[in-house]
Design an enzyme around this catalytic site. Structure first.
Site, PDB file in Angstrom:
ATOM      1  N   ARG A  28     -29.428   5.321  72.986  1.00  8.37           N
ATOM      2  CA  ARG A  28     -28.828   4.037  73.360  1.00  8.37           C
ATOM      3  C   ARG A  28     -29.833   3.113  74.042  1.00  8.37           C
ATOM      4  O   ARG A  28     -29.470   2.306  74.893  1.00  8.37           O
ATOM      5  CB  ARG A  28     -27.599   4.244  74.262  1.00  8.37           C
ATOM      6  CG  ARG A  28     -26.460   4.913  73.516  1.00  8.37           C
ATOM      7  CD  ARG A  28     -25.137   4.779  74.260  1.00  8.37           C
ATOM      8  NE  ARG A  28     -24.101   5.529  73.555  1.00  8.37           N
ATOM      9  CZ  ARG A  28     -23.100   6.160  74.141  1.00  8.37           C
ATOM     10  NH1 ARG A  28     -22.953   6.122  75.444  1.00  8.37           N
ATOM     11  NH2 ARG A  28     -22.211   6.810  73.423  1.00  8.37           N
ATOM     12  N   ARG A  32     -26.367  -2.261  76.175  1.00  8.85           N
ATOM     13  CA  ARG A  32     -25.808  -3.164  77.179  1.00  8.85           C
ATOM     14  C   ARG A  32     -26.618  -3.308  78.454  1.00  8.85           C
ATOM     15  O   ARG A  32     -26.449  -4.276  79.178  1.00  8.85           O
ATOM     16  CB  ARG A  32     -24.394  -2.699  77.545  1.00  8.85           C
ATOM     17  CG  ARG A  32     -23.391  -2.912  76.441  1.00  8.85           C
ATOM     18  CD  ARG A  32     -22.049  -2.288  76.784  1.00  8.85           C
ATOM     19  NE  ARG A  32     -22.082  -0.841  76.667  1.00  8.85           N
ATOM     20  CZ  ARG A  32     -21.059  -0.045  76.961  1.00  8.85           C
ATOM     21  NH1 ARG A  32     -19.937  -0.575  77.420  1.00  8.85           N
ATOM     22  NH2 ARG A  32     -21.142   1.256  76.816  1.00  8.85           N
ATOM     23  N   ARG A  41     -24.923 -10.371  72.229  1.00 13.32           N
ATOM     24  CA  ARG A  41     -23.526  -9.964  72.067  1.00 13.32           C
ATOM     25  C   ARG A  41     -22.580 -11.157  72.213  1.00 13.32           C
ATOM     26  O   ARG A  41     -21.524 -11.207  71.587  1.00 13.32           O
ATOM     27  CB  ARG A  41     -23.187  -8.892  73.109  1.00 13.32           C
ATOM     28  CG  ARG A  41     -21.816  -8.270  72.946  1.00 13.32           C
ATOM     29  CD  ARG A  41     -21.586  -7.164  73.928  1.00 13.32           C
ATOM     30  NE  ARG A  41     -21.657  -7.634  75.307  1.00 13.32           N
ATOM     31  CZ  ARG A  41     -21.543  -6.831  76.369  1.00 13.32           C
ATOM     32  NH1 ARG A  41     -21.383  -5.543  76.204  1.00 13.32           N
ATOM     33  NH2 ARG A  41     -21.609  -7.329  77.588  1.00 13.32           N
ATOM     34  N   ASP A  78     -23.575   3.004  64.255  1.00 14.77           N
ATOM     35  CA  ASP A  78     -22.583   3.880  64.863  1.00 14.77           C
ATOM     36  C   ASP A  78     -22.336   5.048  63.918  1.00 14.77           C
ATOM     37  O   ASP A  78     -22.506   4.907  62.703  1.00 14.77           O
ATOM     38  CB  ASP A  78     -21.268   3.126  65.120  1.00 14.77           C
ATOM     39  CG  ASP A  78     -20.347   3.921  66.036  1.00 14.77           C
ATOM     40  OD1 ASP A  78     -19.622   4.810  65.535  1.00 14.77           O
ATOM     41  OD2 ASP A  78     -20.355   3.668  67.254  1.00 14.77           O
ATOM     42  N   TYR A 155     -12.649  11.941  64.980  1.00 19.66           N
ATOM     43  CA  TYR A 155     -12.286  10.520  65.005  1.00 19.66           C
ATOM     44  C   TYR A 155     -11.248  10.202  63.934  1.00 19.66           C
ATOM     45  O   TYR A 155     -10.266   9.505  64.174  1.00 19.66           O
ATOM     46  CB  TYR A 155     -13.524   9.648  64.799  1.00 19.66           C
ATOM     47  CG  TYR A 155     -14.266   9.347  66.070  1.00 19.66           C
ATOM     48  CD1 TYR A 155     -13.663   8.640  67.109  1.00 19.66           C
ATOM     49  CD2 TYR A 155     -15.582   9.754  66.246  1.00 19.66           C
ATOM     50  CE1 TYR A 155     -14.343   8.354  68.282  1.00 19.66           C
ATOM     51  CE2 TYR A 155     -16.274   9.474  67.422  1.00 19.66           C
ATOM     52  CZ  TYR A 155     -15.648   8.778  68.437  1.00 19.66           C
ATOM     53  OH  TYR A 155     -16.313   8.501  69.593  1.00 19.66           O
TER      54      TYR A 155
END
Length: 353
Positions: A28, A32, A41, A78, A155
């Site tokens: 990652r 963010r 974003r 992802d 998922y």
């Protein structure tokens, strides 16, 4: 294949060559905690847009490369990205993760899934990976990544992330036949997807079995390990020289089993001391990790001490320095910069036990 001097350090280490210092990247690392990412974003609020519009995904993938020059540049994507290509409709909710609109609960739904055709379903992946390779050249290694069958099944069946995994465990323990059918289809699709990433420019591929740590060891042997093996075997048949990394979150109880998957490198999390991980995995297994992402909230001296501790315990062969999981969104950017600077100043001759 170029000679060693032009082959990037991470790729050499992943192949088992001795290198001057452990290569370093961060899970990652595009995300963010970086102001550049938060600014982008605002312009592209949808995660799928950020990861599937090639120009945007390329820009995001390269933000940490431009800022820190890590030894690995990973595709911004992802694990659920290929699911629509099998007929599983999904979206990715900001801050919440994947949402599967019609969770798979019946044999009829699983029967309707079709094989993945990445050129038709995911052409943006090739564009992104080719661009990343041309951008970093031989200065860094381009990593691709895929989800593992168990985690993608979790998922698809749960419909979203879960704390208890009770729906998929209900299926696993009361109607395993249809779950095995789903896992088989997912394994074959993921192998196709991993091969497509390699053909498009990925030099190393990491498989995330994020939720396999939710299984008991005996259930890991039934529902996770055989399907990890199925993916890795298929990829190795066509791409035997591409190193493959396996990550399982909360993997302390299944570390030895991870080494049986066919992965070249086992990603270790911080719940296991790196010296213990090395002892448990044996000398032939390469490792990645394993700093607690929370360490990056500490002082510079604390961060340096923890890096040195991990590198000493990992030894001077077959180690990719990384966190045990993704960098946390609130992490100070200057501490990430310090992590990379410190890692690059290491000399393995100076950190032997």
């Amino acid at each position: 294949m170029g000679v060693s001097s032009t082959t990037p350090r991470l790729l050499r280490a992943a192949r088992g060559e001795v290198v001057d210092r452990p290569p370093v990247w961060m899970m990652r690392q595009a995300g963010r905690y970086m102001k550049a990412y938060r600014d982008l974003r605002e312009k592209y609020p949808s995660f799928r847009d950020r990861s599937e519009i090639p120009d945007v995904a390329i820009e995001v993938s390269l933000q940490p490369w431009k800022a820190f020059q890590p030894d690995g540049v990973i595709l911004f994507s992802d694990i659920v990205t290929p699911l629509p290509g099998l007929g599983i409709d999904m979206d990715i909710a900001e801050g919440k993760g994947p949402i599967i609109h019609s969770p798979l609960r019946t044999k009829e739904q699983i029967d309707r899934l079709h094989p993945l055709e990445p050129e038709a379903a995911l052409p943006f992946i090739k564009t992104i990976l080719q661009s990343l390779r041309s951008e970093v050249g031989d200065k860094s290694t381009v990593l691709g990544f895929v989800g593992a069958p168990w985690t993608l099944a979790a998922y698809a069946v749960e419909g979203k992330g879960s704390k208890t995994y009770s729906i998929i465990k209900n299926m696993a323990f009361s109607d395993p036949t249809i779950l095995h059918q789903l896992l088989s289809k997912l394994a074959d699709a993921i192998a196709i997807y991993a091969r497509y990433q390699i053909d498009s420019g990925a030099q190393v591929v990491q498989m995330f079995d994020s939720w396999a740590g939710q299984l008991s060891p005996q259930d890991y042997d039934t529902f996770a390990l055989p399907y990890q093996k199925r993916v890795f075997q298929q990829v190795k048949e066509t791409h035997p020289d591409t190193p493959l990394i396996l990550l399982v979150s909360g993997s302390a109880g299944v570390l030895e089993r991870m080494a049986q998957s066919g992965a070249d490198i086992v990603s270790v999390d911080w719940a296991v001391d790196m010296a213990d991980a090395r002892a448990r995995l044996g000398k032939q297994v390469k490792v990645q990790g394993n700093l607690d992402p929370g360490v990056l909230f500490g002082s510079k001296q604390f961060i340096r001490d923890r890096i040195l501790d991990t590198v000493r315990k990992a030894g001077n062969w077959g180690h990719i320095l990384n966190l045990g999981h993704g960098v946390l969104p609130e992490t100070p950017e200057e501490n990430v910069a310090f992590f990379f600077e410190t890692a690059k100043e290491l000399n393995l001759a100076g950190v032997k036990n």
